[in-house]
Design an enzyme around this catalytic site. Structure first.
Site, short mmCIF file in Angstrom:
data_model
loop_
_atom_site.label_atom_id
_atom_site.label_comp_id
_atom_site.label_asym_id
_atom_site.label_seq_id
_atom_site.Cartn_x
_atom_site.Cartn_y
_atom_site.Cartn_z
N HIS A 115 -0.29 -8.24 8.74
CA HIS A 115 -0.29 -6.85 8.29
C HIS A 115 0.18 -5.85 9.36
O HIS A 115 1.07 -5.05 9.12
CB HIS A 115 -1.70 -6.45 7.85
CG HIS A 115 -2.31 -7.38 6.85
ND1 HIS A 115 -1.59 -8.00 5.87
CD2 HIS A 115 -3.58 -7.80 6.67
CE1 HIS A 115 -2.38 -8.75 5.13
NE2 HIS A 115 -3.60 -8.65 5.60
N LYS A 147 0.84 -1.20 0.00
CA LYS A 147 0.00 0.00 0.00
C LYS A 147 0.87 1.25 0.00
O LYS A 147 1.89 1.30 0.69
CB LYS A 147 -0.92 -0.01 1.23
CG LYS A 147 -2.01 -1.10 1.13
CD LYS A 147 -2.88 -1.08 2.35
CE LYS A 147 -3.85 -2.25 2.37
NZ LYS A 147 -5.10 -2.02 1.67
N LYS A 152 -13.75 -6.19 12.76
CA LYS A 152 -14.75 -6.21 11.67
C LYS A 152 -16.07 -5.69 12.20
O LYS A 152 -16.31 -5.68 13.39
CB LYS A 152 -14.90 -7.64 11.16
CG LYS A 152 -13.61 -8.16 10.54
CD LYS A 152 -13.88 -9.18 9.45
CE LYS A 152 -12.59 -9.72 8.86
NZ LYS A 152 -12.09 -8.89 7.76
C1 BG6 Z 1 -6.88 -9.72 4.52
C2 BG6 Z 1 -7.69 -10.30 5.64
O1 BG6 Z 1 -5.57 -10.17 4.58
O2 BG6 Z 1 -6.92 -8.30 4.60
C3 BG6 Z 1 -9.12 -9.79 5.58
O3 BG6 Z 1 -7.68 -11.71 5.55
C4 BG6 Z 1 -9.15 -8.28 5.55
O4 BG6 Z 1 -9.88 -10.28 6.68
C5 BG6 Z 1 -8.22 -7.75 4.47
O5 BG6 Z 1 -10.48 -7.88 5.29
C6 BG6 Z 1 -8.08 -6.24 4.59
O6 BG6 Z 1 -7.33 -5.77 3.51
P1 BG6 Z 1 -7.67 -4.38 2.83
O7 BG6 Z 1 -6.62 -4.18 1.81
O8 BG6 Z 1 -9.04 -4.52 2.26
O9 BG6 Z 1 -7.63 -3.40 3.94
#
Ligand code: BG6
Length: 498
Positions: free
Chosen positions: A251, A193, A351
């Site tokens: 992440h 990103k 979530k």
């Molecule tokens: C993924 C997770 O790696 O990243 C998901 O498994 C999550 O649960 C997603 O929704 C979020 O990524 P982004 O790029 O949509 O923020």
């Protein structure tokens, strides 16, 4: 010395390659990989002579291609493609029909790759559940497809990389027995990103930040990813994973390493990753008696988001009615080194929260003496926010004098949105696929990083494993019990993104 800009400019230099996708009929392929490849091709990041080979079972090529086209219409409406353009694009596709468990599939793949004269480089993308990673690596190895004599052979492994320390170590051992570490690209799309990469440029291309970037000026750091979506169709995976494994282990901990690391000696994959691993090694492992105070786990109940009624996690398809899987997780980490001693790094994600906002917030200490404290609005601590999404960019929150005959202060926000740069913000997958093609592993996790991040989480996973209940929060609210306590001694408390 290389920098981020020159690294990206290598886009012009990618050579023709075969991009092989395992799991070519899956969701990741149609939602992320194909749109990224189209955009790469259109802006010259992918060589026009490259081919895309999908490995899948039990579909005709026509059905597969139609599903991909529908996927573009459904998930990437910004990509405009008329019939003619689609014909031209899909002429690059080849399909290999086969079971991933059978040797014949890899032999067919080898034959198919041989028939594509002159394109000896290959990227193999494992867009499949983790139980397939080793099977695929074995298949490639046996069919001679991992041999790099005639061109590069790089294997991209999606997350989750293991479910705990033991399984991650085992997966590393299995893969490294079949491939060289330099052929393994453990992808973490957060690192692709723009704002996450910009963090490095901000830190190491500006001299004014470095003197402030430490325990003397910073009170605490929040790294967050709030989502309004639920678990969608992924109950099977999510029930075993939960928010800690799904978002924090990969992440958010990766982002933490970029925030906390020392300047690398050069901008190369190993120099950057050497600094990141030092951060992970310095993260204090939580003692069992502190886990309750330093973590939060909760699960969404029913509620409303944007007037839409949301069902509780336990009522989602495929979720057990007595599930205690967390859909919200927060952990307060300490980094035991000279720069960060005593500065909490609080990582949180959830979530079904009111909105989708992901950001890195550096909260500075309060001024040592407050000259204006006698007035109605005392100045608030400064903060620097790197917005990952939406509205990628940076905001610096400061105090300024209210206009008029007063010395009262008011909050002033200096914003630097990316959109004002006049350039499109690249999608994470475009950046990362391109990096695999040019062999730049800077934004990919090394084996030791993955294992170390699981090692840090081990005590929490153990403590949470035996729980018999979990706190609930109403979907569409920030009412997460325990969060205010987690931030009790932090300047400004819990920052709920606005
Ligand atoms: C993924 C997770 O790696 O990243 C998901 O498994 C999550 O649960 C997603 O929704 C979020 O990524 P982004 O790029 O949509 O923020």
């Amino acid at each position: 010395m290389e920098n981020v800009t020159t690294r990206r400019c290598k886009g012009q230099q990618t050579e023709p390659a075969n991009i092989v996708i395992f799991g070519a009929a899956g969701d990741l392929t149609k939602r992320k990989l194909i749109p990224a490849l189209i955009k790469m091709l259109r802006c010259g990041l992918l060589h026009q002579d490259s081919k895309i080979i999908g490995v899948l079972k039990g579909r005709t090529s026509e059905v597969w291609l139609n599903a991909l086209r529908q996927g573009i219409a459904d998930y990437s409406p910004d990509i405009k493609m008329d019939d003619q353009q689609w014909q031209e694009f899909s002429a690059r596709f080849k399909m290999v029909d086969g079971d991933l468990q059978e040797e014949k599939t890899y032999q067919d793949l080898a034959t198919s790759l041989e028939s594509l004269n002159g394109r000896t480089h290959a990227m193999f993308y494992c867009a499949v559940p983790p139980s397939w990673y080793t099977i695929i690596a074995e298949g490639l190895h046996k069919a001679g497809l991992a041999d790099e004599t005639e061109g590069f052979r790089r294997v991209v492994i999606e997350k989750p990389f293991g479910m705990d320390l033991k399984s991650a170590q085992q997966l590393n051992q299995e893969l490294q027995a079949l491939l060289n570490e330099s052929q393994i690209y453990r992808i973490d799309h957060y690192l692709g990103k723009e704002s996450v990469q910009n963090l490095l440029v901000y830190r190491f291309a500006n001299s004014i930040l470095e003197p402030l970037w430490n325990r003397n000026f910073i009170d605490h750091i929040q790294i967050s990813a709030a989502e309004s979506i639920g678990i969608e169709y992924r109950a099977n995976y999510y029930e075993k994973s939960g928010a800690l494994r799904d978002m924090i282990q990969s992440h958010l901990m990766q982002v933490m390493t970029l925030v906390a690391m020392e300047p690398p000696v050069e901008f190369t994959a190993d120099a950057v990753r050497d600094e990141k691993i030092k951060v992970l090694r310095a993260v204090r492992h939580l003692e069992p008696e502190n886990i309750k105070r330093q973590t939060v786990a909760a699960q969404y109940g029913s509620g409303k988001i944007n007037e839409e009624s949301i069902k509780a996690y336990v009522s989602e398809n495929g979720v057990s009615p007595d599930s205690v899987t967390e859909t919200f997780a927060a952990v307060r980490f300490q980094i035991d080194n000279w720069r960060w001693q005593g500065v909490p790094f609080i990582l949180w994600t959830g979530k079904r929260l009111p909105k989708r906002v992901s950001e890195i917030m550096i909260r500075f200490r309060n001024p040592p003496f407050n000259l204006f404290d006698t007035h109605a609005n005392p100045p608030l601590a400064n903060s620097l926010v790197f917005r990952v999404h939406p509205d990628e960019g940076i905001a610096l929150r400061m105090n300024a004098k209210k206009p008029g005959l007063t010395t009262d202060s008011q909050r002033m926000v200096m914003r630097a949105p990316y959109s004002e740069n006049g350039e499109d913000v690249s999608e994470a997958y475009e950046v990362l696929l391109h990096d695999v093609l040019i062999g730049d592993a800077t934004l990919f996790s090394r084996a030791d990083e993955v294992e170390q991040s699981w090692a840090i989480l081990e005590p929490i996973l153990k403590a949470w494993e035996d729980r018999i209940s979990v706190e609930r929060y109403r979907s569409g609210t920030w009412d997460i019990s325990g969060m205010d306590t987690l931030f009790e001694d932090c300047v400004g408390g819990w920052h709920k993104p606005s």
